[in-house]
Scaffold this active site. Structure first.
Site, short mmCIF file in Angstrom:
data_model
loop_
_atom_site.label_atom_id
_atom_site.label_comp_id
_atom_site.label_asym_id
_atom_site.label_seq_id
_atom_site.Cartn_x
_atom_site.Cartn_y
_atom_site.Cartn_z
N LYS A 1 -7.43 2.01 -10.09
CA LYS A 1 -6.89 0.74 -10.61
C LYS A 1 -8.00 -0.21 -11.06
CE LYS A 1 -4.59 -0.53 -6.92
NZ LYS A 1 -4.89 0.61 -6.04
N ASN B 1 -5.20 -8.00 -7.97
CA ASN B 1 -5.85 -7.32 -6.85
C ASN B 1 -7.33 -7.05 -7.09
OD1 ASN B 1 -5.18 -6.15 -4.22
ND2 ASN B 1 -5.70 -4.18 -5.13
N HIS C 1 -1.15 3.63 2.42
CA HIS C 1 -0.29 2.51 2.84
C HIS C 1 1.05 2.97 3.43
CE1 HIS C 1 -3.18 -0.04 0.91
NE2 HIS C 1 -2.91 0.43 -0.29
#
Length: 428
Positions: A119, A142, A189
């Protein structure tokens, strides 16, 4: 900008995003309360960034019982938190920080990048391509700067390029990127999302408000991404493709993963109207991002590489595939729920020793102890010194932890910065 004058807003979580949300809410005229369940937040240096007049509670949750008009949750606060769920049942709007920032901006175009790995590099690369083409670009989300902190700088000519995590996406309401990218999905996660399906569902919300005028860029080689792509309203662009592969060949960063990042970024740039010539020029001048397979020093013939951003097993496997030289691998930190055994075959190939740090050390030894020698060093300082002493000229000392950083560091950037500092202090 929104009008919140006379309203009371509660920010949950005193972290970088929480401070940004509190500051923006204050500018919008709201009475701002900040609640953090961690008692240590009362001494956090982040408090200095809050505007005057903000009430703070740390180690308790009494503010939830106040007469609240709006709740804004930091990404680190689970969307399933009982207090947030109760507020939603009472009809109180609950937004992630991303939603608050989004409602206060009107950019020319917005790009949102999500996925498990790649990302940050892809977000930075898209920003670089746009800047190289003369666009006014702001990077955030982020990747470092919360959208709420960028809001005042966003103009009608701004190309807003955001890295967005599952934590930021799972509760948004109106967030609507013109170009959305879903790079990949691998186990991560799971302690928060429960299952891969739950994790995928949160990520897929990047496309939720898109329409036929928008573009959805999806990794066609990833089974989860292909599954999510069904039924989308936006125009779909899949990578890899021969055209994108030819463009991506211009990038000068090592590894197949960077070719894939370059293909995704090129697809986004094409969707935004950039020419192939402009994209190829931009790819050739991109130098990468800090903390991701970043060479920081060469001492006595030993190369030290900072890959602190590899916070999961899949990302660390990408780093391991990037090198043929003998490796001294620093692994460990806060365990994220996935086993380390998928690294075993790569470790056997060229890892001379695994040097463990942090609380996950016993699990790493259990999963990888048969693939290589595993030695516990507890702290990064000790691991760096030991690796430097053992490595021979031509070897690489690689920090690629496959773990979160929060057991010993504020975040992965702090961990990477400390690695760089420790390496630079080594003799030679």
């Amino acid at each position: 900008m929104m009008n919140l004058k006379g309203k009371t807003a509660l920010v949950v979580g005193l972290a970088k995003s929480g401070v940004a949300a509190a500051r923006l809410l204050g500018k919008l005229g709201a009475t701002v309360l900040v609640s953090d369940s961690n008692a240590a937040a009362s001494a956090s240096p982040l408090r200095k960034g809050l505007p005057r007049g903000v009430a703070i509670e740390a180690g308790s949750e009494h503010f939830f019982e106040r007469d609240i008009d709006l709740i804004v949750a930091s990404p680190g606060v689970p969307w399933s938190h009982p207090k947030l769920a109760a507020a939603r049942r009472r009809g109180i709007p609950v937004w992630p920080e991303l939603e608050l920032g989004w409602r206060c901006v009107s950019p020319a175009k917005t790009v949102a990048v999500t996925g498990t790995n790649g990302k940050t590099t892809t977000t930075a690369l898209i920003g670089h391509l746009l800047k190289s083409a003369g666009k006014h670009v702001l990077l955030g989300g982020n990747i470092g700067t919360p959208l709420s902190a960028l809001a005042a700088r966003v103009k009608k000519s701004t190309y807003l390029v955001l890295e967005v995590s599952s934590y930021q996406l799972e509760g948004h309401v109106t967030f609507h990127p013109n170009v959305g990218l879903f790079l990949n999905l691998t186990p991560d996660h799971l302690a928060r999302h429960g299952t891969m399906a739950g994790y995928a569902k949160a990520k897929a919300r990047v496309f939720e408000n898109q329409n036929r005028r928008d573009t959805a860029i999806i990794n066609g080689g990833d089974a989860w991404c292909r599954r999510i792509s069904k039924g989308l309203r936006a125009k779909k662009v899949l990578f890899p493709s021969p055209k994108l592969e030819r463009l991506a060949a211009s990038i000068r960063l090592p590894g197949r993963h960077n070719i894939e990042n370059a293909m995704a970024a090129s697809a986004a740039a094409l969707a935004l109207g950039l020419s192939e010539k402009s994209i190829a020029r931009g790819l050739a001048t991109f130098k990468g991002v800090p903390h991701r397979i970043q060479t920081v020093a060469r001492k006595h013939g030993v190369t030290f590489v900072n890959d602190s951003k590899s916070t999961n097993v899949d990302s660390t496997s990408v780093a391991l595939k990037s090198f043929e030289q003998p490796l001294w691998l620093i692994l460990g930190g806060q365990h994220k729920g996935a086993p380390y055994t998928p690294l075993a075959s790569l470790v056997r190939k060229n890892v001379r020793e695994i040097l463990t740090i942090g609380e996950a050390a016993p699990l790493i030894r259990r999963d990888l102890g048969k693939a290589a020698s595993v030695m516990p060093y507890r702290t990064l300082d000790r691991a760096v010194k030991a690796a430097a002493a053992k490595a021979a000229p031509g070897d690489i000392v690689l920090l690629s932890p496959a773990c979160a950083s929060f057991d010993q560091f504020r975040n992965f950037e702090h961990r990477g910065d400390e690695f760089v500092r420790l390496v630079r202090r080594l003799p030679g």
